[in-house]
Design a protein around this motif. Sequence first.
Motif, PDB file in Angstrom:
ATOM      1  N   ALA A 502      90.995  86.934 -30.832  1.00 49.92           N
ATOM      2  CA  ALA A 502      90.211  85.979 -30.553  1.00 49.92           C
ATOM      3  C   ALA A 502      90.030  84.769 -31.713  1.00 49.92           C
ATOM      4  O   ALA A 502      89.826  83.953 -30.691  1.00 49.92           O
ATOM      5  CB  ALA A 502      88.280  86.979 -30.660  1.00 49.92           C
ATOM      6  N   VAL A 503      90.394  85.332 -32.769  1.00 50.22           N
ATOM      7  CA  VAL A 503      91.209  84.504 -33.664  1.00 50.22           C
ATOM      8  C   VAL A 503      92.030  83.056 -33.274  1.00 50.22           C
ATOM      9  O   VAL A 503      92.478  82.312 -33.135  1.00 50.22           O
ATOM     10  CB  VAL A 503      91.121  85.051 -34.816  1.00 50.22           C
ATOM     11  CG1 VAL A 503      91.516  83.838 -36.231  1.00 50.22           C
ATOM     12  CG2 VAL A 503      90.062  85.246 -35.845  1.00 50.22           C
ATOM     13  N   ALA A 505      93.180  83.212 -29.999  1.00 44.20           N
ATOM     14  CA  ALA A 505      92.891  82.019 -29.288  1.00 44.20           C
ATOM     15  C   ALA A 505      91.741  80.792 -29.618  1.00 44.20           C
ATOM     16  O   ALA A 505      91.590  79.735 -28.966  1.00 44.20           O
ATOM     17  CB  ALA A 505      91.884  83.011 -28.470  1.00 44.20           C
ATOM     18  N   ARG A 506      91.020  81.265 -30.026  1.00 43.65           N
ATOM     19  CA  ARG A 506      90.076  79.921 -30.546  1.00 43.65           C
ATOM     20  C   ARG A 506      91.281  79.155 -31.308  1.00 43.65           C
ATOM     21  O   ARG A 506      91.209  77.071 -31.206  1.00 43.65           O
ATOM     22  CB  ARG A 506      89.708  80.706 -31.347  1.00 43.65           C
ATOM     23  CG  ARG A 506      88.070  79.227 -32.791  1.00 43.65           C
ATOM     24  CD  ARG A 506      87.474  80.132 -33.713  1.00 43.65           C
ATOM     25  NE  ARG A 506      87.505  80.746 -34.519  1.00 43.65           N
ATOM     26  CZ  ARG A 506      88.149  79.879 -35.660  1.00 43.65           C
ATOM     27  NH1 ARG A 506      88.279  79.234 -35.597  1.00 43.65           N
ATOM     28  NH2 ARG A 506      88.836  80.937 -36.834  1.00 43.65           N
ATOM     29  N   LEU A 507      92.012  79.177 -32.312  1.00 45.77           N
ATOM     30  CA  LEU A 507      92.287  78.361 -33.055  1.00 45.77           C
ATOM     31  C   LEU A 507      93.987  77.446 -31.825  1.00 45.77           C
ATOM     32  O   LEU A 507      94.145  76.817 -32.218  1.00 45.77           O
ATOM     33  CB  LEU A 507      93.945  79.442 -33.827  1.00 45.77           C
ATOM     34  CG  LEU A 507      93.216  79.892 -35.191  1.00 45.77           C
ATOM     35  CD1 LEU A 507      94.006  80.373 -36.306  1.00 45.77           C
ATOM     36  CD2 LEU A 507      92.391  78.454 -36.359  1.00 45.77           C
ATOM     37  N   GLY A 509      92.484  76.602 -29.342  1.00 41.11           N
ATOM     38  CA  GLY A 509      92.536  75.997 -28.379  1.00 41.11           C
ATOM     39  C   GLY A 509      92.059  76.198 -26.786  1.00 41.11           C
ATOM     40  O   GLY A 509      91.508  75.653 -25.915  1.00 41.11           O
ATOM     41  N   GLU A 511      90.635  79.707 -24.004  1.00 38.20           N
ATOM     42  CA  GLU A 511      89.265  80.121 -23.753  1.00 38.20           C
ATOM     43  C   GLU A 511      89.748  81.769 -24.252  1.00 38.20           C
ATOM     44  O   GLU A 511      90.644  82.600 -23.757  1.00 38.20           O
ATOM     45  CB  GLU A 511      88.402  80.154 -22.246  1.00 38.20           C
ATOM     46  CG  GLU A 511      87.292  81.254 -21.825  1.00 38.20           C
ATOM     47  CD  GLU A 511      87.056  80.984 -20.819  1.00 38.20           C
ATOM     48  OE1 GLU A 511      86.241  82.190 -20.404  1.00 38.20           O
ATOM     49  OE2 GLU A 511      87.592  79.898 -20.028  1.00 38.20           O
ATOM     50  N   PHE A 512      88.975  82.979 -25.243  1.00 39.67           N
ATOM     51  CA  PHE A 512      89.519  84.506 -25.111  1.00 39.67           C
ATOM     52  C   PHE A 512      88.808  85.283 -24.469  1.00 39.67           C
ATOM     53  O   PHE A 512      87.618  84.868 -24.261  1.00 39.67           O
ATOM     54  CB  PHE A 512      88.062  84.464 -26.190  1.00 39.67           C
ATOM     55  CG  PHE A 512      88.874  85.651 -26.763  1.00 39.67           C
ATOM     56  CD1 PHE A 512      90.026  86.048 -26.983  1.00 39.67           C
ATOM     57  CD2 PHE A 512      87.830  86.990 -26.541  1.00 39.67           C
ATOM     58  CE1 PHE A 512      89.659  88.145 -26.994  1.00 39.67           C
ATOM     59  CE2 PHE A 512      87.847  88.252 -27.324  1.00 39.67           C
ATOM     60  CZ  PHE A 512      88.664  88.372 -27.360  1.00 39.67           C
TER      61      PHE A 512
END
Length: 564
Positions: A502-503, A505-507, A509, A511-512
């Motif tokens: 999840a982290v 995917a956020r880094l 940019g 969608e998780f």
Amino acid sequence: MTSLETDLERLGTQFWEWRDATSFRTSDDIPRVERPAGWLPRFDRAAVDEFGIALAGFAERWAAIGGPGLEELPVATQVDHRLLGAAMARVHWELEVLRNWERDAVFLTSQVLGPWFDLLLAPPPFEARRQSDLVRVLEGIPAAVEQAIANLDRSGVATLARVAVADLRDIGARLASSVEALVPLLHRVTARSLAEAQPAASEALERYRGWLAASADRLGPDVIVGRAAFTWYLRHVALVVHDPEELVRAAMQDSRRSVVAEAATRARHRDLPEAPLATSAASESADQAAAETAVRAFTEASGLMSQPDWLRRYLFAPIPAYLEPVAFLGVNDDLTSIRRVGETATSYVPEPRPDLPYFDAANARDPRLGIIHEGAHAQQLALSWAQPNPLRRHFVDSVANEGIAHYNEELMLTAGLFAGAPHSQAIVHNFMRLRALRVVVDVNLATGAFTLSEAVDFFVRMVPMDVETATEETAYYVATPGLAMAYLVGKHEVMRLVADAAVEARLDGAEFSLRDVHDAVWRNGNVPMSLLRWELLGDRGDVDVLDGAGPWWPSPPTGVSGTH
């Protein structure tokens, strides 16, 4: 496909065919496999020597494939190679480190009578091959008893002998009851053969129990594998990078968290009456069938995991009269096998009563409590068996499989499956507490940080649990280090992987998708999370730690480090 990949696939096919034919019988449901026709466990010294020679041949081929050129292949292929190495390391762990085949009377009871239990698990009808195997198992019990006694007379452990004596109470009559209830479902020739073989089998089992009772006081002390050997197991079989002390600290923290969560849940809903027990095993099974459909729909609708149309069901059924007398021999379910992947998985439940065992009592009040764990096993195994990579279809170690199921319990609680059932919420928290405490006992016993009496006292104080039950449970842990810890340690491994995905995917940019990660984890549910991190996240940090432990072959441990 390169020559190395071809060699790896060929080696894996040959190893797993050999493993299915030679591995010891287990009371656990996850490692069960389909055996060759007429199969009986072999646990004499000559057989173990033969297995060791065969393992050495496989391991040498595996090590050769791991030489120059492997690192140039895709990560997925390198993961397959390491996974196969862990499976081979487990064989050595069982044969030469644990040595339950000559020490553990409970384990040997499982080899003697367990195949009878296993053949009863699949629902009727009993086809010709299964009927033939039932006769062979029953006729083989007297000889198996003699071999078990010979092994234990040489190397048996006193505590486990006493546990086996309790397990085998009235065993001759219980086997007779099992046979009597079974014969109406069989061909008359099979029924006659079983009727003829049963008296000698019952007499042999009673003789085994009598020998254990008379001999326990002169048998040996509990054998502790010790920290060095247990750490070897973590690095080379379970592929876990944490040290034993880290696992204990994490488990104690989880235990405290679950105690507070359970207390808060019960306090908030203290005036709400507990859900009633099911009125019968049949009604419980009907309720569970409806609940299983609802849980699948909840999982899909919540975006937690895919539920493909082909994925088989997991259903309760009343325990058959022929299975009940020998129910102590293993988990009372039929999760099927690689060759039966499309068949319904069946879990057998007893008639509800006020004094049901812990997990049976929970299921009798809310069958979803079984669905979120054993049902998760049923789905994970089916997904793993159906995946295209044959090297990932087989059980290697419980940390991955039990970790997924225990993770699923907390996942479903957090997602709101039990929003209208506060007592079930409390029970899930209680599940977490018990499994956390088991880590503490399992690991501390294995490393020698606990003596048996200290482990018993820990359970009595912390669960709480009566001394007799605590003694029985801790005796099992001495003989099977790493199994009881698998639930929580594996859950933490899954949570770490999912959270890091999840982290990442956020880094990036992106969608998780929780669904996509869970689908990958379940499909590869036999693969340790340390390897999946490398494949799914490109993170080989855990693999580097495992590499620091050195290769498991050709220098595996040869013994244990101490006794209590």
